[in-house]
Design a protein around this motif. Structure first.
Motif, PDB file in Angstrom:
ATOM      1  N   HIS A  77      64.491  72.940   4.859  1.00 58.71           N
ATOM      2  CA  HIS A  77      63.300  72.222   4.418  1.00 58.71           C
ATOM      3  C   HIS A  77      62.167  72.598   5.365  1.00 58.71           C
ATOM      4  O   HIS A  77      62.237  72.336   6.568  1.00 58.71           O
ATOM      5  CB  HIS A  77      63.535  70.712   4.448  1.00 58.71           C
ATOM      6  CG  HIS A  77      62.543  69.945   3.640  1.00 58.71           C
ATOM      7  ND1 HIS A  77      62.843  68.777   2.978  1.00 58.71           N
ATOM      8  CD2 HIS A  77      61.222  70.186   3.344  1.00 58.71           C
ATOM      9  CE1 HIS A  77      61.785  68.323   2.342  1.00 58.71           C
ATOM     10  NE2 HIS A  77      60.787  69.165   2.561  1.00 58.71           N
ATOM     11  N   LEU A  78      61.132  73.237   4.820  1.00 61.11           N
ATOM     12  CA  LEU A  78      59.991  73.694   5.612  1.00 61.11           C
ATOM     13  C   LEU A  78      58.951  72.583   5.736  1.00 61.11           C
ATOM     14  O   LEU A  78      58.585  71.942   4.752  1.00 61.11           O
ATOM     15  CB  LEU A  78      59.362  74.919   4.944  1.00 61.11           C
ATOM     16  CG  LEU A  78      58.145  75.532   5.638  1.00 61.11           C
ATOM     17  CD1 LEU A  78      58.534  76.163   6.958  1.00 61.11           C
ATOM     18  CD2 LEU A  78      57.483  76.560   4.729  1.00 61.11           C
ATOM     19  N   VAL A  79      58.480  72.380   6.955  1.00 61.88           N
ATOM     20  CA  VAL A  79      57.474  71.358   7.239  1.00 61.88           C
ATOM     21  C   VAL A  79      56.277  72.018   7.910  1.00 61.88           C
ATOM     22  O   VAL A  79      56.429  72.688   8.946  1.00 61.88           O
ATOM     23  CB  VAL A  79      58.042  70.258   8.162  1.00 61.88           C
ATOM     24  CG1 VAL A  79      56.953  69.262   8.539  1.00 61.88           C
ATOM     25  CG2 VAL A  79      59.201  69.550   7.491  1.00 61.88           C
ATOM     26  N   GLY A  80      55.103  71.860   7.340  1.00 67.02           N
ATOM     27  CA  GLY A  80      53.882  72.337   7.979  1.00 67.02           C
ATOM     28  C   GLY A  80      53.438  71.346   9.048  1.00 67.02           C
ATOM     29  O   GLY A  80      53.229  70.169   8.759  1.00 67.02           O
ATOM     30  N   PRO A  95      60.274  65.399   6.919  1.00 67.76           N
ATOM     31  CA  PRO A  95      60.402  65.127   5.486  1.00 67.76           C
ATOM     32  C   PRO A  95      61.245  63.887   5.247  1.00 67.76           C
ATOM     33  O   PRO A  95      62.191  63.609   5.990  1.00 67.76           O
ATOM     34  CB  PRO A  95      61.083  66.389   4.950  1.00 67.76           C
ATOM     35  CG  PRO A  95      61.824  66.944   6.126  1.00 67.76           C
ATOM     36  CD  PRO A  95      60.977  66.632   7.322  1.00 67.76           C
ATOM     37  N   ARG A 106      56.753  74.835  10.725  1.00 65.98           N
ATOM     38  CA  ARG A 106      55.745  75.899  10.687  1.00 65.98           C
ATOM     39  C   ARG A 106      54.550  75.459  11.519  1.00 65.98           C
ATOM     40  O   ARG A 106      53.719  74.673  11.091  1.00 65.98           O
ATOM     41  CB  ARG A 106      55.317  76.194   9.250  1.00 65.98           C
ATOM     42  CG  ARG A 106      54.369  77.394   9.130  1.00 65.98           C
ATOM     43  CD  ARG A 106      53.887  77.577   7.702  1.00 65.98           C
ATOM     44  NE  ARG A 106      53.050  76.468   7.269  1.00 65.98           N
ATOM     45  CZ  ARG A 106      53.217  75.784   6.136  1.00 65.98           C
ATOM     46  NH1 ARG A 106      54.211  76.076   5.314  1.00 65.98           N
ATOM     47  NH2 ARG A 106      52.403  74.802   5.829  1.00 65.98           N
ATOM     48  N   PRO A 186      58.234  78.596   0.275  1.00 64.75           N
ATOM     49  CA  PRO A 186      58.112  77.271  -0.336  1.00 64.75           C
ATOM     50  C   PRO A 186      58.754  76.221   0.563  1.00 64.75           C
ATOM     51  O   PRO A 186      59.337  76.560   1.608  1.00 64.75           O
ATOM     52  CB  PRO A 186      58.898  77.422  -1.646  1.00 64.75           C
ATOM     53  CG  PRO A 186      59.945  78.436  -1.315  1.00 64.75           C
ATOM     54  CD  PRO A 186      59.286  79.408  -0.365  1.00 64.75           C
ATOM     55  N   SER A 187      58.676  74.972   0.162  1.00 64.30           N
ATOM     56  CA  SER A 187      59.200  73.903   1.014  1.00 64.30           C
ATOM     57  C   SER A 187      60.720  73.917   1.104  1.00 64.30           C
ATOM     58  O   SER A 187      61.288  73.451   2.096  1.00 64.30           O
ATOM     59  CB  SER A 187      58.717  72.544   0.509  1.00 64.30           C
ATOM     60  OG  SER A 187      59.202  72.296  -0.799  1.00 64.30           O
ATOM     61  N   ARG A 188      61.400  74.446   0.079  1.00 61.87           N
ATOM     62  CA  ARG A 188      62.861  74.502   0.108  1.00 61.87           C
ATOM     63  C   ARG A 188      63.329  75.932  -0.101  1.00 61.87           C
ATOM     64  O   ARG A 188      62.822  76.645  -0.983  1.00 61.87           O
ATOM     65  CB  ARG A 188      63.466  73.591  -0.970  1.00 61.87           C
ATOM     66  CG  ARG A 188      63.086  72.121  -0.848  1.00 61.87           C
ATOM     67  CD  ARG A 188      63.467  71.522   0.503  1.00 61.87           C
ATOM     68  NE  ARG A 188      64.891  71.511   0.733  1.00 61.87           N
ATOM     69  CZ  ARG A 188      65.668  70.431   0.569  1.00 61.87           C
ATOM     70  NH1 ARG A 188      65.144  69.296   0.130  1.00 61.87           N
ATOM     71  NH2 ARG A 188      66.954  70.485   0.833  1.00 61.87           N
TER      72      ARG A 188
END
Length: 213
Positions: A77-80, A95, A106, A186-188
């Motif tokens: 799971h990508l987190v800005g 998240p 990120r 993307p986020s996932r």
């Protein structure tokens, strides 16, 4: 599906964490002199894009050899991160969905790779690391560390030592550092980050994001 390489190349004289051994990539045999090529490679277990195991900081922590190879293929799971230079990443950045194996932060500091500014990345507030440890999620980021990197300078409120590392390690979790190129993701996605097979406290990885089209 599309694959994205998130790995900094291993190059001669590349940036290393303050105090770590330098990286050397040099010819040991050449086509002109020997009729074949062999390259000498000298580096630490924490060179370039790499994974930290709990034995990095904990006397009784698990080494990489204690983890099944499947551990290094993860739902991500990508987190800005909106925190600025040398600012803490607070728990509200995490998240709400805690089903991912790894939270990828990120920070955008991969843009400063190879410059002094790279050390001024954001870091996990101790309570954020505690929350991730409780959720059982590994951490990956496009920066040198989830803790402040030296020199710490005069920044107010920076924790001393490595509290984020320790919180994660005490929960048996891994830390993946010095990723790059997270902007395109993307986020996932699926993250594979397989280390060299060493019985150690860490190792370089080839980090690859796999995105379903």
């Amino acid at each position: 599906m599309t694959r994205y390489d998130l790995t900094h190349p291993l190059t001669d004289g590349m940036p290393v964490y303050p105090g770590d051994p330098a990286v050397s990539v040099s010819p040991a045999a050449t086509m002109a002199a020997d009729g074949y090529r062999v390259t000498g490679l000298a580096l630490s277990t924490h060179s370039g894009t790499h994974v930290d195991a709990p034995s990095h900081l904990l006397a009784d922590g698990r080494g990489l050899d204690a983890y099944d190879v499947g551990t290094f293929a993860m739902d991500a799971h990508l987190v800005g991160v909106e925190a600025g230079p040398r600012e803490a990443i607070t728990p509200d950045a995490l998240p709400a969905d805690d089903s991912a194996d790894v939270v990828v932060l990120r920070t955008g500091f991969d843009a400063h790779w190879g410059t002094p500014r790279y050390r001024d990345h954001p870091y996990l507030a101790p309570e954020t690391a505690d929350a991730l440890a409780e959720r059982g999620q590994h951490v990956a980021l496009d920066a040198a560390s989830p803790d402040p990197s030296p020199p710490t300078g005069d920044a107010d409120g920076e924790p001393e030592g490595y509290p984020a590392h320790r919180a994660l390690f005490e929960a048996g979790l891994l830390v993946f550092e010095n990723l790059r190129g997270l902007d395109a993701l993307p986020s996932r996605f699926r993250l594979t980050a397989s280390p060299l097979r060493v019985e150690g406290d860490g190792a370089p990885v080839r980090a690859v994001a796999v995105v379903e089209d």
